[in-house]
Design a protein around this motif. Sequence first.
Motif, short mmCIF file in Angstrom:
data_model
loop_
_atom_site.label_atom_id
_atom_site.label_comp_id
_atom_site.label_asym_id
_atom_site.label_seq_id
_atom_site.Cartn_x
_atom_site.Cartn_y
_atom_site.Cartn_z
N SER A 2 -11.54 -10.67 -3.93
CA SER A 2 -12.20 -10.07 -2.78
C SER A 2 -11.39 -8.86 -2.30
O SER A 2 -10.23 -8.69 -2.66
CB SER A 2 -12.33 -11.10 -1.66
OG SER A 2 -11.04 -11.55 -1.27
N GLU A 3 -12.03 -8.04 -1.47
CA GLU A 3 -11.35 -6.87 -0.97
C GLU A 3 -10.11 -7.27 -0.17
O GLU A 3 -10.15 -8.20 0.64
CB GLU A 3 -12.30 -6.05 -0.09
CG GLU A 3 -13.41 -5.37 -0.87
CD GLU A 3 -14.29 -4.53 0.03
OE1 GLU A 3 -14.38 -4.86 1.23
OE2 GLU A 3 -14.88 -3.56 -0.46
N LEU A 4 -9.04 -6.56 -0.41
CA LEU A 4 -7.77 -6.87 0.24
C LEU A 4 -7.77 -6.33 1.66
O LEU A 4 -8.12 -5.17 1.91
CB LEU A 4 -6.62 -6.25 -0.56
CG LEU A 4 -5.21 -6.39 0.03
CD1 LEU A 4 -4.81 -7.85 0.13
CD2 LEU A 4 -4.21 -5.62 -0.83
N HIS A 5 -7.35 -7.18 2.58
CA HIS A 5 -7.19 -6.77 3.98
C HIS A 5 -5.72 -6.93 4.35
O HIS A 5 -5.20 -8.05 4.46
CB HIS A 5 -8.07 -7.64 4.89
CG HIS A 5 -8.02 -7.22 6.34
ND1 HIS A 5 -8.72 -7.87 7.33
CD2 HIS A 5 -7.34 -6.20 6.97
CE1 HIS A 5 -8.47 -7.29 8.50
NE2 HIS A 5 -7.64 -6.29 8.30
N LEU A 6 -5.01 -5.82 4.51
CA LEU A 6 -3.62 -5.83 4.94
C LEU A 6 -3.57 -5.58 6.44
O LEU A 6 -4.30 -4.74 6.98
CB LEU A 6 -2.83 -4.74 4.22
CG LEU A 6 -2.62 -4.90 2.72
CD1 LEU A 6 -1.92 -3.66 2.15
CD2 LEU A 6 -1.81 -6.15 2.40
N TRP A 7 -2.68 -6.31 7.10
CA TRP A 7 -2.54 -6.20 8.56
C TRP A 7 -1.08 -5.85 8.84
O TRP A 7 -0.19 -6.68 8.72
CB TRP A 7 -2.91 -7.52 9.22
CG TRP A 7 -3.05 -7.46 10.72
CD1 TRP A 7 -2.04 -7.34 11.63
CD2 TRP A 7 -4.26 -7.56 11.47
NE1 TRP A 7 -2.53 -7.35 12.89
CE2 TRP A 7 -3.91 -7.48 12.83
CE3 TRP A 7 -5.60 -7.70 11.12
CZ2 TRP A 7 -4.86 -7.55 13.85
CZ3 TRP A 7 -6.54 -7.78 12.14
CH2 TRP A 7 -6.17 -7.70 13.49
N LEU A 8 -0.81 -4.61 9.17
CA LEU A 8 0.55 -4.14 9.42
C LEU A 8 0.94 -4.48 10.87
O LEU A 8 0.42 -3.89 11.81
CB LEU A 8 0.64 -2.63 9.18
CG LEU A 8 2.01 -1.97 9.34
CD1 LEU A 8 3.03 -2.57 8.36
CD2 LEU A 8 1.91 -0.47 9.15
N ARG A 9 1.85 -5.41 11.02
CA ARG A 9 2.18 -5.89 12.36
C ARG A 9 3.30 -5.08 13.02
O ARG A 9 4.11 -4.43 12.34
CB ARG A 9 2.61 -7.37 12.32
CG ARG A 9 3.83 -7.67 11.48
CD ARG A 9 4.22 -9.15 11.64
NE ARG A 9 5.25 -9.56 10.67
CZ ARG A 9 6.55 -9.44 10.87
NH1 ARG A 9 7.01 -8.89 11.99
NH2 ARG A 9 7.41 -9.84 9.95
N GLY A 324 -2.48 -9.57 -5.92
CA GLY A 324 -3.27 -10.68 -6.45
C GLY A 324 -2.47 -11.95 -6.49
O GLY A 324 -1.39 -12.06 -5.89
N THR A 325 -2.96 -12.93 -7.23
CA THR A 325 -2.30 -14.24 -7.29
C THR A 325 -1.45 -14.41 -8.54
O THR A 325 -0.88 -15.47 -8.75
CB THR A 325 -3.35 -15.36 -7.24
OG1 THR A 325 -4.28 -15.18 -8.33
CG2 THR A 325 -4.12 -15.32 -5.92
N SER A 326 -1.35 -13.37 -9.36
CA SER A 326 -0.52 -13.43 -10.55
C SER A 326 0.51 -12.32 -10.48
O SER A 326 0.59 -11.57 -9.51
CB SER A 326 -1.37 -13.30 -11.82
OG SER A 326 -2.08 -12.06 -11.82
N GLY A 327 1.32 -12.19 -11.54
CA GLY A 327 2.31 -11.13 -11.58
C GLY A 327 3.34 -11.27 -10.48
O GLY A 327 3.72 -12.38 -10.10
N PRO A 328 3.81 -10.16 -9.91
CA PRO A 328 4.87 -10.22 -8.90
C PRO A 328 4.52 -11.09 -7.69
O PRO A 328 5.36 -11.84 -7.20
CB PRO A 328 5.06 -8.76 -8.50
CG PRO A 328 4.57 -7.97 -9.67
CD PRO A 328 3.45 -8.76 -10.24
N TRP A 329 3.28 -10.99 -7.22
CA TRP A 329 2.89 -11.77 -6.04
C TRP A 329 2.76 -13.25 -6.37
O TRP A 329 3.07 -14.11 -5.53
CB TRP A 329 1.59 -11.22 -5.45
CG TRP A 329 1.74 -9.80 -5.01
CD1 TRP A 329 1.22 -8.69 -5.60
CD2 TRP A 329 2.49 -9.33 -3.88
NE1 TRP A 329 1.59 -7.55 -4.92
CE2 TRP A 329 2.37 -7.91 -3.85
CE3 TRP A 329 3.25 -9.96 -2.88
CZ2 TRP A 329 2.97 -7.13 -2.88
CZ3 TRP A 329 3.86 -9.17 -1.91
CH2 TRP A 329 3.72 -7.79 -1.91
N GLY A 330 2.35 -13.54 -7.58
CA GLY A 330 2.32 -14.94 -8.01
C GLY A 330 3.71 -15.52 -8.07
O GLY A 330 3.93 -16.69 -7.70
#
Length: 353
Positions: A2-9, A324-330
């Motif tokens: 799904s489209e990524l939603h980043l929230w910069l706090r 995503g859920t694989s690679g570095p973030w996985g």
Amino acid sequence: MSELHLWLRHEARTTERRTPVVPADARRLTASGVHLTVEESPQRIFPVEEYEAAGCRRAPTGSWVTAPPDAVILGLKELPDEPSVLTHRHVFFGHAYKQQPGAAELLGRFATGGGALLDLEYLVDDQGRRLAAFGFWAGYLGAALAVLRHRGRLVAPLRPTTKEDLDATLEPAAGDEEFTALVIGALGRSGRGATAAFDAAGVAATRWDLAETRDLDRAAVLGHDVTVNCVLATTPVPPFLRETDLDDPARRLRTLSDVTCDVGSPLNVLPVYDRTTDWTEPVRRLRKEPPLDLIAIDNLPSLLPRESSTDFSAALLPPLLGFGTSGPWGRCLDRFHQACRELGIEEGKLPHD
């Protein structure tokens, strides 16, 4: 995906002026289809209006707690104590995977709420190399402050500056005495930064790395006027200095700058102090006679917020574009699960697995 939603706090720490994403890179993210919400922050080096101009949505300070469940909350330093349960995926430096004080409490908040910590320190490539780090600027400032202290020109409280202005204060002045300096971990990012700062100050520092730290000569450490430690241990190693070493009558060391600030961790290579210093009181005296001063500030790059943020954001942009859920973030998620197991924290089913 799904489209990524980043929230910069907004950063809760009042001395934190940096940001993990600068407006120029925010524009690249929004142009690629990423939804980016940016909280208002009076201390962030880049005003929120610059993010709005880059296509970002503006949100009130601290509103991440009510962000949509699928939003990824992006920050740098520690979270506020509330809410007690964390339901989102958070990207920041958690400092919770090496038994640091408060680690179990932080990870427990994620486990209870069903959220997850994607720790930026563990965002690595296939060879285990960090993909985004502030190391160079941490080392640069750690050495710069040590030089200024040793020359009697360090002014507190510290204030954010630019590299141009900082370098002007580092230049040798009439009456400055020569001194010896040592950089431990000189070949890493932080070590290269520390060496560059000493060069700017006209000091030819001794450079140690793996070969010299395998069987470290503590007497040689004590034999330098200024020592900057840039080694962050990932496995147990003998301490570089111990409490008893500081009382060595032959000690020449007068200024010790610990860039890594791993205080409280069993992997700390400088277990000679029990708390960090800060912008208000950047120096702590460890010994009165002969004097030995400690500098151990855990957000050094925030003193050069524009330069350090720009470099970090450029490095973080590619991983964010490939989130995503694989690679570095996985791998980040796997490391979070591992840390919870190591501390005996029972997780519920994470909604974003």
